[in-house]
Design an enzyme around this catalytic site. Structure first.
Site, PDB file in Angstrom:
ATOM      1  N   VAL A 103       1.215  -3.783   3.782  1.00 40.04           N
ATOM      2  CA  VAL A 103       1.189  -5.094   4.448  1.00 40.04           C
ATOM      3  C   VAL A 103       2.461  -5.913   4.229  1.00 40.04           C
ATOM      4  CG1 VAL A 103      -1.307  -5.433   4.712  1.00 40.04           C
ATOM      5  CG2 VAL A 103      -0.191  -6.141   2.592  1.00 40.04           C
TER       6      VAL A 103
ATOM      7  N   SER B 180       0.794  -1.248   0.000  1.00 40.39           N
ATOM      8  CA  SER B 180       0.000   0.000   0.000  1.00 40.39           C
ATOM      9  C   SER B 180       0.816   1.283   0.000  1.00 40.39           C
ATOM     10  CB  SER B 180      -0.934   0.025   1.203  1.00 40.39           C
ATOM     11  OG  SER B 180      -1.968  -0.879   0.986  1.00 40.39           O
TER      12      SER B 180
ATOM     13  N   LYS C 142       0.487   3.502  -2.904  1.00 39.28           N
ATOM     14  CA  LYS C 142      -0.704   4.351  -3.062  1.00 39.28           C
ATOM     15  C   LYS C 142      -0.348   5.841  -2.970  1.00 39.28           C
ATOM     16  CE  LYS C 142      -3.670   0.695  -1.178  1.00 39.28           C
ATOM     17  NZ  LYS C 142      -4.397   0.208   0.012  1.00 39.28           N
TER      18      LYS C 142
ATOM     19  N   TYR D  80      -4.624   3.550   8.163  1.00 40.31           N
ATOM     20  CA  TYR D  80      -5.982   2.999   8.334  1.00 40.31           C
ATOM     21  C   TYR D  80      -6.509   3.297   9.727  1.00 40.31           C
ATOM     22  CZ  TYR D  80      -3.674   0.683   4.544  1.00 40.31           C
ATOM     23  OH  TYR D  80      -2.929   0.456   3.441  1.00 40.31           O
TER      24      TYR D  80
ATOM     25  N   TYR E  94      -3.674  -2.528 -10.373  1.00 38.80           N
ATOM     26  CA  TYR E  94      -3.571  -2.322  -8.914  1.00 38.80           C
ATOM     27  C   TYR E  94      -2.683  -3.407  -8.267  1.00 38.80           C
ATOM     28  CZ  TYR E  94      -4.981  -2.335  -4.000  1.00 38.80           C
ATOM     29  OH  TYR E  94      -4.961  -2.343  -2.627  1.00 38.80           O
TER      30      TYR E  94
HETATM   31  N1  GLN Z   1      -2.262  -5.160  -2.155  1.00 35.90           N
HETATM   32  C1  GLN Z   1      -2.752  -5.117  -0.811  1.00 35.90           C
HETATM   33  C2  GLN Z   1      -4.255  -5.333  -0.798  1.00 35.90           C
HETATM   34  O1  GLN Z   1      -4.881  -4.828  -1.676  1.00 35.90           O
HETATM   35  C3  GLN Z   1      -2.403  -3.835  -0.173  1.00 35.90           C
HETATM   36  C4  GLN Z   1      -2.932  -3.688   1.234  1.00 35.90           C
HETATM   37  C5  GLN Z   1      -1.998  -3.008   2.177  1.00 35.90           C
HETATM   38  O2  GLN Z   1      -0.785  -2.951   1.987  1.00 35.90           O
HETATM   39  N2  GLN Z   1      -2.530  -2.559   3.289  1.00 35.90           N
HETATM   40  O3  GLN Z   1      -4.809  -5.976   0.037  1.00 35.90           O
END
Ligand code: GLN
Length: 313
Positions: A265, A68, A71, A247, A195
């Protein structure tokens, strides 16, 4: 070496040693099967100050899946492409729920709360994809990250992308749900393909800290002096990282660390001390909110020692 530089250097070295020795390491993400294979013993840290000094320790050159954190880069790219029109499709409020939550989407008519939860990042990816082939859009994102980091060797880990492609049922649900409200323009499989692949970009802490420098330099790419984004937008991306970058753990991160930050993650965190430095940490074990457990602790120790919290002290 200046006094500040030697303070940064000793903080980075000592924090890495302390983190490597700790027994509490959190839990490695296993919902993407390929990520479950990562050894939880890793810990890396890299700090790049605004004078260009690089301070790195531990597994600072080990590539990990940025997930993420990417992003932040897709949001920057999309804002450059479509400007404030982006905010018609994505909100700017913290979600107070999990990164992959679906509940809010129904109440809010398919408009994701912010660009950093999965739904929001999928909508941003869809904006980048419009008018392009998926391969072109992905190439654009990867080249943008390589440019920001001054590093053409940064790659996408195809095994991680394929692993998420096979198992990303929840993201598929989010994307289909948004599509029913017209928030996704392109075929859902195309948008998700881009994505999953940009989430699978692999970078080391050193490379990630390099890629984030423009956010500590008011939107300027420090090597070329070119403007990546307008100063005002850089400030706003930092604001969103502070309020939404972790988050449901964003409040706690602001409370403990006091810097704009974005987690993934894969166990990485990119943090920005505006006007001062860019920091990347990595430790694959996560806490309950899906953020790097030791990464957050390391950043807390670092900002405290160096007095870098944006809130003072
Ligand atoms: N590619 C992961 C997902 O879509 C990214 C989530 C994350 O890093 N929090 O679940």
């Amino acid at each position: 070496m200046s006094e500040t530089a030697s303070r940064i250097e000793s903080a980075v070295t000592e924090i890495a040693e302390e983190m490597q020795a700790r027994a509490d390491r959190g839990k490695v993400a296993d919902y993407i099967p390929e990520l479950a294979l990562v050894d939880p013993a890793g810990f890396g840290i890299a700090v790049i100050d605004n004078q260009g000094g690089v301070f790195a320790a531990g597994d600072c050159d080990t590539p990990f899946s940025v997930q993420s954190i990417t992003k932040v880069f897709t949001l920057t790219l999309a804002l450059g492409m479509v400007g404030d029109r982006l905010w018609r499709r994505v909100g700017r409020e913290p979600s107070g729920s999990a990164f992959n939550s679906i509940v809010q989407l129904e109440h809010e008519h398919g408009i994701p709360r912010n660009p950093f939860i999965n739904a929001g990042a999928i909508a941003v990816t869809d904006l980048i994809l419009s008018g392009h082939e998926p391969r072109e859009a992905l190439g654009e994102i990867l080249r943008f990250v390589q440019f920001l980091a001054d590093d053409q060797t940064i790659k996408i880990d195809k095994a991680v992308a394929a692993s998420e492609q096979r198992t990303g049922f929840r993201n598929r649900a989010l994307a289909n749900y948004m599509k029913s409200f017209g928030v996704i323009e392109n075929p859902v499989d195309y948008t998700l393909g881009v994505y999953f692949h940009h989430c699978a970009i692999a970078m080391s802490c050193r490379q990630l800290a390099m890629a984030g420098r423009f956010l500590a330099h008011s939107g300027r790419h420090p090597t070329t002096g070119r403007s990546v984004i307008h100063m005002e937008r850089a400030r706003r991306i930092n604001a969103l990282m502070l309020t939404c970058g972790h988050y449901d753990g964003s409040g706690d991160f602001a409370y403990r660390v006091g810097l704009p930050g974005k987690s993934g993650v894969g166990g990485g965190i990119l943090a920005i001390a505006p006007g001062k430095a860019t920091i990347a940490v990595w430790s694959p074990g996560l806490d309950a909110a899906g953020n790097s457990h030791l990464g957050r602790i390391a950043l807390e120790l670092l900002t405290k020692r160096l007095g870098w919290s944006i809130f003072g002290g």
